[in-house]
Design a protein around this motif. Sequence first.
Motif, PDB file in Angstrom:
ATOM      1  N   GLY A 141      91.273   9.944  74.118  1.00 48.29           N
ATOM      2  CA  GLY A 141      90.984   8.921  73.132  1.00 48.29           C
ATOM      3  C   GLY A 141      91.868   9.029  71.910  1.00 48.29           C
ATOM      4  O   GLY A 141      91.853   8.154  71.047  1.00 48.29           O
ATOM      5  N   SER A 157      85.999  12.598  73.544  1.00 47.00           N
ATOM      6  CA  SER A 157      86.463  13.182  72.286  1.00 47.00           C
ATOM      7  C   SER A 157      85.846  14.546  72.014  1.00 47.00           C
ATOM      8  O   SER A 157      86.352  15.304  71.177  1.00 47.00           O
ATOM      9  N   SER A 190      88.000   5.634  73.353  1.00 49.54           N
ATOM     10  CA  SER A 190      88.264   6.424  72.145  1.00 49.54           C
ATOM     11  C   SER A 190      87.293   7.583  72.052  1.00 49.54           C
ATOM     12  O   SER A 190      87.670   8.742  72.213  1.00 49.54           O
ATOM     13  N   ASN A 211      96.159   2.683  76.358  1.00 50.71           N
ATOM     14  CA  ASN A 211      95.038   2.968  75.465  1.00 50.71           C
ATOM     15  C   ASN A 211      95.516   3.205  74.034  1.00 50.71           C
ATOM     16  O   ASN A 211      95.007   4.072  73.332  1.00 50.71           O
ATOM     17  N   GLY A 241      95.620   6.523  72.383  1.00 53.98           N
ATOM     18  CA  GLY A 241      94.376   6.459  71.634  1.00 53.98           C
ATOM     19  C   GLY A 241      94.550   6.015  70.194  1.00 53.98           C
ATOM     20  O   GLY A 241      95.423   5.211  69.848  1.00 53.98           O
TER      21      GLY A 241
END
Length: 306
Positions: free
Chosen positions: A155, A109, A305, A213, A181
């Motif tokens: 993420g 991130s 994430s 994801n 994400g």
Amino acid sequence: MTFHSHDDTFAGLPVTEFPGGTATGPTAWRVSFEDEDVSQASLSEGFRDVFETFLTAHGATTESLVIGPWGYAAFAYAPLEQLIAAAPRLPRLRSLFLGDITFDECEISWMKVGDVSPLITAFPQLETLQVRGGEDFSFSPVASDGLRRLVVQSGGLPAGFTAAVLGSAFPGLTDLELWLGTPDYSGDTRVADLRPLLDGTLFPQLCRLGLRNAEIADELAAAVAHAPVVARLESLDLSMGVLSDRGATALLAGQPLTHLRELHLQHHYMSDETAAAVVAALPETRVDVSEPQGEDDDDRYVAVSE
């Protein structure tokens, strides 16, 4: 879960570190430089020098390239300009992975990347592009006749990024993988943003689709259950998200999936009974329902994430 190790293979080739590694055959070279000065906001001079040395030694013959840390990626932007400028010295490049960075090198991130789409224009022979990023991670509509595989790991994938990918002209694309994400990390792509893809009007050669994801995994499963694109897929990947019994039940209640060779649902929140029902419903399909995470509605997380 996050990234604990670097990839050992890329584009079907073993990864060899540069500097230090020795290739005994075809390889994907991995170039990186960890800068001790983590406050440096510009491209690390150390990375610049290592990459220049790599180009001199292997640029003319390299077909597959992995870019690891380019300094401290939370402060220093990805070396996009340096890569683009080097295109004439990488005439055989077919596969590029930008951002093979583990969590202890930089959280996904935090990774500052920028607009990665100019890489596709700079390398017209590129067949595989895999990119990883989080902060200031973007894409612009672009065209390529040669691109076959696009993987975007994040993420949290912004809706604007998704729209630009779907607004691109990739007539030969066979593999598309988007990590959607969570909104906590700018992942505001919704099912409505994916409608042109799910409707089957884009990428006529697409046969492997990953929407991974995803915090919206149940909504995706319900949409995929009736999506025209599924009829021409060989592989469908809804893994790494928060798929629950609700999404799995909707998926099974939709169009037939027996034509699929692979269905990836690992890292999920299905009950044992529902997971078993999915496997039983598709006896000729390789179904992966590994990594069950439990069934607690208040404790569900995507695999990657932060």
